[in-house]
Structure formats: structure tokens, C-alpha cells
Design a protein around this motif. Sequence first.
Motif, PDB file in Angstrom:
ATOM      1  N   VAL A  80      -4.373  -5.042  -1.244  1.00  0.00           N
ATOM      2  CA  VAL A  80      -4.212  -3.616  -1.551  1.00  0.00           C
ATOM      3  C   VAL A  80      -4.028  -2.801  -0.270  1.00  0.00           C
ATOM      4  CG1 VAL A  80      -5.365  -1.572  -2.472  1.00  0.00           C
ATOM      5  CG2 VAL A  80      -5.444  -3.727  -3.733  1.00  0.00           C
ATOM      6  N   ILE A  81      -4.894  -3.006   0.720  1.00  0.00           N
ATOM      7  CA  ILE A  81      -4.789  -2.222   1.961  1.00  0.00           C
ATOM      8  C   ILE A  81      -3.524  -2.602   2.735  1.00  0.00           C
ATOM      9  CG2 ILE A  81      -5.932  -1.620   4.120  1.00  0.00           C
ATOM     10  CD1 ILE A  81      -8.589  -2.204   2.818  1.00  0.00           C
ATOM     11  N   SER A  82      -3.168  -3.876   2.749  1.00  0.00           N
ATOM     12  CA  SER A  82      -1.942  -4.307   3.421  1.00  0.00           C
ATOM     13  C   SER A  82      -0.717  -3.674   2.774  1.00  0.00           C
ATOM     14  CB  SER A  82      -1.821  -5.831   3.383  1.00  0.00           C
ATOM     15  OG  SER A  82      -2.863  -6.455   4.082  1.00  0.00           O
ATOM     16  N   THR A  83      -0.708  -3.656   1.449  1.00  0.00           N
ATOM     17  CA  THR A  83       0.429  -3.083   0.729  1.00  0.00           C
ATOM     18  C   THR A  83       0.547  -1.582   0.994  1.00  0.00           C
ATOM     19  OG1 THR A  83       0.222  -4.745  -1.013  1.00  0.00           O
ATOM     20  CG2 THR A  83       1.459  -2.754  -1.537  1.00  0.00           C
ATOM     21  N   ALA A  84      -0.562  -0.863   0.914  1.00  0.00           N
ATOM     22  CA  ALA A  84      -0.533   0.581   1.158  1.00  0.00           C
ATOM     23  C   ALA A  84      -0.071   0.891   2.577  1.00  0.00           C
ATOM     24  CB  ALA A  84      -1.922   1.177   0.911  1.00  0.00           C
ATOM     25  N   GLY A  85      -0.606   0.167   3.554  1.00  0.00           N
ATOM     26  CA  GLY A  85      -0.218   0.412   4.943  1.00  0.00           C
ATOM     27  C   GLY A  85       1.231   0.079   5.218  1.00  0.00           C
ATOM     28  N   ARG A 147       0.176  -7.137   8.613  1.00  0.00           N
ATOM     29  CA  ARG A 147       1.150  -6.864   7.543  1.00  0.00           C
ATOM     30  C   ARG A 147       1.517  -5.390   7.444  1.00  0.00           C
ATOM     31  NH1 ARG A 147       3.104 -10.324   4.188  1.00  0.00           N
ATOM     32  NH2 ARG A 147       2.311 -12.445   4.150  1.00  0.00           N
ATOM     33  N   TRP A 148       1.019  -4.579   8.322  1.00  0.00           N
ATOM     34  CA  TRP A 148       1.338  -3.153   8.237  1.00  0.00           C
ATOM     35  C   TRP A 148       2.734  -2.815   8.753  1.00  0.00           C
ATOM     36  CZ3 TRP A 148      -3.424   0.458   9.520  1.00  0.00           C
ATOM     37  CH2 TRP A 148      -4.268   0.457   8.413  1.00  0.00           C
ATOM     38  N   PHE A 149       3.384  -3.742   9.387  1.00  0.00           N
ATOM     39  CA  PHE A 149       4.707  -3.475   9.954  1.00  0.00           C
ATOM     40  C   PHE A 149       5.656  -4.588   9.524  1.00  0.00           C
ATOM     41  CE2 PHE A 149       1.328  -2.008  12.755  1.00  0.00           C
ATOM     42  CZ  PHE A 149       1.604  -0.657  12.819  1.00  0.00           C
ATOM     43  N   SER A 150       6.776  -4.187   8.927  1.00  0.00           N
ATOM     44  CA  SER A 150       7.702  -5.162   8.357  1.00  0.00           C
ATOM     45  C   SER A 150       9.144  -4.703   8.550  1.00  0.00           C
ATOM     46  CB  SER A 150       7.413  -5.355   6.864  1.00  0.00           C
ATOM     47  OG  SER A 150       8.430  -6.096   6.239  1.00  0.00           O
ATOM     48  N   PRO A 151       9.934  -5.410   9.369  1.00  0.00           N
ATOM     49  CA  PRO A 151      11.358  -5.069   9.508  1.00  0.00           C
ATOM     50  C   PRO A 151      12.105  -5.143   8.187  1.00  0.00           C
ATOM     51  CG  PRO A 151      10.653  -6.565  11.248  1.00  0.00           C
ATOM     52  CD  PRO A 151       9.528  -6.490  10.267  1.00  0.00           C
ATOM     53  N   PHE A 152      11.756  -6.114   7.352  1.00  0.00           N
ATOM     54  CA  PHE A 152      12.429  -6.222   6.057  1.00  0.00           C
ATOM     55  C   PHE A 152      12.143  -5.002   5.187  1.00  0.00           C
ATOM     56  CE2 PHE A 152      12.084  -7.332   1.539  1.00  0.00           C
ATOM     57  CZ  PHE A 152      13.402  -7.670   1.285  1.00  0.00           C
ATOM     58  N   GLY A 153      10.890  -4.547   5.184  1.00  0.00           N
ATOM     59  CA  GLY A 153      10.554  -3.369   4.398  1.00  0.00           C
ATOM     60  C   GLY A 153      11.293  -2.135   4.874  1.00  0.00           C
ATOM     61  N   VAL A 154      11.408  -1.968   6.189  1.00  0.00           N
ATOM     62  CA  VAL A 154      12.161  -0.833   6.743  1.00  0.00           C
ATOM     63  C   VAL A 154      13.624  -0.932   6.337  1.00  0.00           C
ATOM     64  CG1 VAL A 154      12.914   0.289   8.863  1.00  0.00           C
ATOM     65  CG2 VAL A 154      10.569  -0.556   8.666  1.00  0.00           C
ATOM     66  N   THR A 200       5.666  -4.515  -4.823  1.00  0.00           N
ATOM     67  CA  THR A 200       5.530  -5.806  -5.503  1.00  0.00           C
ATOM     68  C   THR A 200       5.656  -6.964  -4.525  1.00  0.00           C
ATOM     69  OG1 THR A 200       6.502  -4.836  -7.507  1.00  0.00           O
ATOM     70  CG2 THR A 200       6.416  -7.229  -7.375  1.00  0.00           C
ATOM     71  N   LEU A 201       6.690  -6.932  -3.692  1.00  0.00           N
ATOM     72  CA  LEU A 201       6.910  -8.023  -2.744  1.00  0.00           C
ATOM     73  C   LEU A 201       5.762  -8.135  -1.742  1.00  0.00           C
ATOM     74  CD1 LEU A 201      10.731  -7.551  -2.010  1.00  0.00           C
ATOM     75  CD2 LEU A 201       9.660  -9.327  -3.413  1.00  0.00           C
ATOM     76  N   THR A 202       5.319  -6.996  -1.224  1.00  0.00           N
ATOM     77  CA  THR A 202       4.246  -7.014  -0.227  1.00  0.00           C
ATOM     78  C   THR A 202       2.944  -7.514  -0.835  1.00  0.00           C
ATOM     79  OG1 THR A 202       5.276  -5.123   0.875  1.00  0.00           O
ATOM     80  CG2 THR A 202       3.016  -5.632   1.466  1.00  0.00           C
ATOM     81  N   PHE A 203       2.631  -7.043  -2.031  1.00  0.00           N
ATOM     82  CA  PHE A 203       1.390  -7.471  -2.682  1.00  0.00           C
ATOM     83  C   PHE A 203       1.412  -8.974  -2.960  1.00  0.00           C
ATOM     84  CE2 PHE A 203      -1.491  -8.249  -6.177  1.00  0.00           C
ATOM     85  CZ  PHE A 203      -2.592  -7.481  -5.843  1.00  0.00           C
ATOM     86  N   LEU A 204       2.532  -9.478  -3.467  1.00  0.00           N
ATOM     87  CA  LEU A 204       2.618 -10.904  -3.768  1.00  0.00           C
ATOM     88  C   LEU A 204       2.488 -11.739  -2.505  1.00  0.00           C
ATOM     89  CD1 LEU A 204       5.466 -11.060  -6.458  1.00  0.00           C
ATOM     90  CD2 LEU A 204       3.005 -10.871  -6.779  1.00  0.00           C
ATOM     91  N   ASN A 205       3.159 -11.329  -1.434  1.00  0.00           N
ATOM     92  CA  ASN A 205       3.075 -12.081  -0.187  1.00  0.00           C
ATOM     93  C   ASN A 205       1.661 -12.058   0.387  1.00  0.00           C
ATOM     94  OD1 ASN A 205       5.791 -12.754  -0.250  1.00  0.00           O
ATOM     95  ND2 ASN A 205       6.418 -10.942   0.897  1.00  0.00           N
ATOM     96  N   SER A 206       1.012 -10.906   0.312  1.00  0.00           N
ATOM     97  CA  SER A 206      -0.358 -10.806   0.824  1.00  0.00           C
ATOM     98  C   SER A 206      -1.323 -11.629  -0.021  1.00  0.00           C
ATOM     99  CB  SER A 206      -0.814  -9.339   0.852  1.00  0.00           C
ATOM    100  OG  SER A 206      -0.004  -8.566   1.701  1.00  0.00           O
ATOM    101  N   TRP A 207      -1.145 -11.589  -1.332  1.00  0.00           N
ATOM    102  CA  TRP A 207      -2.047 -12.312  -2.221  1.00  0.00           C
ATOM    103  C   TRP A 207      -1.908 -13.825  -2.036  1.00  0.00           C
ATOM    104  CZ3 TRP A 207      -5.640 -10.171  -5.519  1.00  0.00           C
ATOM    105  CH2 TRP A 207      -6.261 -11.042  -6.418  1.00  0.00           C
ATOM    106  N   ASN A 208      -0.686 -14.297  -1.782  1.00  0.00           N
ATOM    107  CA  ASN A 208      -0.439 -15.736  -1.698  1.00  0.00           C
ATOM    108  C   ASN A 208      -0.497 -16.279  -0.273  1.00  0.00           C
ATOM    109  OD1 ASN A 208       0.005 -16.136  -4.482  1.00  0.00           O
ATOM    110  ND2 ASN A 208       2.110 -15.418  -4.305  1.00  0.00           N
ATOM    111  N   GLU A 209      -0.778 -15.438   0.704  1.00  0.00           N
ATOM    112  CA  GLU A 209      -0.731 -15.899   2.092  1.00  0.00           C
ATOM    113  C   GLU A 209      -1.771 -16.988   2.345  1.00  0.00           C
ATOM    114  OE1 GLU A 209      -0.647 -14.096   6.632  1.00  0.00           O
ATOM    115  OE2 GLU A 209      -1.493 -12.919   4.994  1.00  0.00           O
TER     116      GLU A 209
END
Length: 276
Positions: A80-85, A147-154, A200-209
Motif C-alpha cells: 500500500v505505501i509503495s503504491t501510494a508513493g 519502489r517509490w521511483f519508477s521510470p516505467f511509471g513515469v 494495479t501494476l505497482t500493487f501486484l509487483n510489490s505484493w509478489n516481490e
Amino acid sequence: MVKRNRVQFTAIVMFLLIFVALIMVFPFAWMVLGSVKSKSELFAMPIKWFPEVPVWKNYVQVVTKVPFFQFYWNTAKVAVISTAGQVLTCALSAYAFSKLRFKGRDTLFILYLATMMIPGQVTMIPQYELLNKIGLMNTLWTLILLRWFSPFGVFLLRQFFVSIPDSLVEAARIDGASEVRIFARIILPLSKSVVATLVTLTFLNSWNEFMGPLIYLNDQKKYTLQIGIRYFQQMWGTEYTLIMAATTMSLIPIVVIYIFAQKYFIEGIAAAGVKG
């Protein structure tokens, strides 16, 4: 004749899609059914697809043999915190790269995207040394901050923000709106689908890391689900029904989120890919 051929082609495509979908769903269905079987039923020959009597105590044993709910809470906190950030930092960066004009903007954006080509194995050791020196080892904040910084997300958000007419932003600036207000009141409301996709993508990646917790965590009380299931497997390696039950419980939030976010996920990918 053309209409008949089109119907036949559609039928063949639908059959292939259903066939592929069944192949992909089969392991998941086998795991869920296996989680409520006894050990004898799981390895019975010929195969028993459905248990005669569901063994629900498999789930009870999972949560009693290891602190499973603690693993769940740790994973939820990180996800949750990773996704929000990440959504916040990516959205702000994407807004700057798409709607603000400054010298070297496009060059900086290309250089930022170039970091996506650097394998994670290259930065793994420097990250470990850095986090160790600043005292963040063996803490959940290690997994969160990475996980707070992501080139793909940008890139994903920037491609959509570019499609929003600049005239809306300019009109708001003329009316005296600040950049923060433009971002919060104009850009974000128009970008719900692509933001939902990133969430969705960030949450799934964080949950499955798995690799991050394996490297940075060594305290059982701070294990996430993936490491917790590995720890459970080391303790009860032959109890495959219990391992299936633990894995099934770990997938519940992912399935729920994907079901509710599926519409926005498809719309966001299509919008970012076509309009950008």
C-alpha cells in the motif's frame, strides 16, 4: 461467402482463446482444489479432481504453524505505501515532463528512461551497501523506498498526460491556478484509467516481490508473504496441501484487485499506448 468466412474465423479465434485461457487457469484451479484435499487425495492415482470431503483444517494449520497474519500485514503495509508513493512521484514527474517547459526537458526524460535498460543485478550490490550505511537494513522501509521511483511509471503516465490538451492547462494558468491545483484538479481527474493501471501494476509487483525481501530482511517478524511461504516450505516441505493453502490465501488480494480494476487496467494500457 465473406460473411460465412468471417463467422468461421471468429469461431476459430474464440476457440483458441478459450483453449489458452483454460490452460492458464488450470494450475490455479488445481492449487485451490489441492488446498482442501488430504495428502492421500492429492497424490491419488487415478487423479481425483475434487475432494470427497473438503479439508478446511489445512487453512487453520497454516495460520497456526507460522505467524501467517503477520506476514500478511507486513506485505499489505509494503504494497500500500509503495503504491501510494510510486503513483505520487510518477504522476508529479510525468506532469513536469509533459506540461512544464524547461531547458533540457526531453533530454532529461530520455536519460531517465535509459535507466530502464540497466539490469537490476547491476544495481543490487550498490543499493545493498547504501541501505546498509544509512541504517535501513532489515526494515520494511527498505522495500518501500526502493519502489517509490519508477521510470516505467513515469513513462506510462507521461504518455497519457501528453494527450491532454495544453489549452486546458493554459486556460487554468490564465485564471490564476497554481501548478499544484492544475495537477490535482485537472490532470488527475482526467487520468483515472491510467492512474488505476499504474496502481494495479505497482500493487501486484510489490505484493509478489520475492528477491527484495530475500536480500534485505532477516528477521522473521518482518517477513513478507513470499518469504514467509518460503520459510513455511522449509519447515513443512512435504506438506504440499498446506503449501497450496498458504499460496491460495496469499493470492486473494491480487485476484480481488484485478477483478475490480480490470476495466481501468485495459482502458489505461490502451489510452497510454494509442494516444501517446
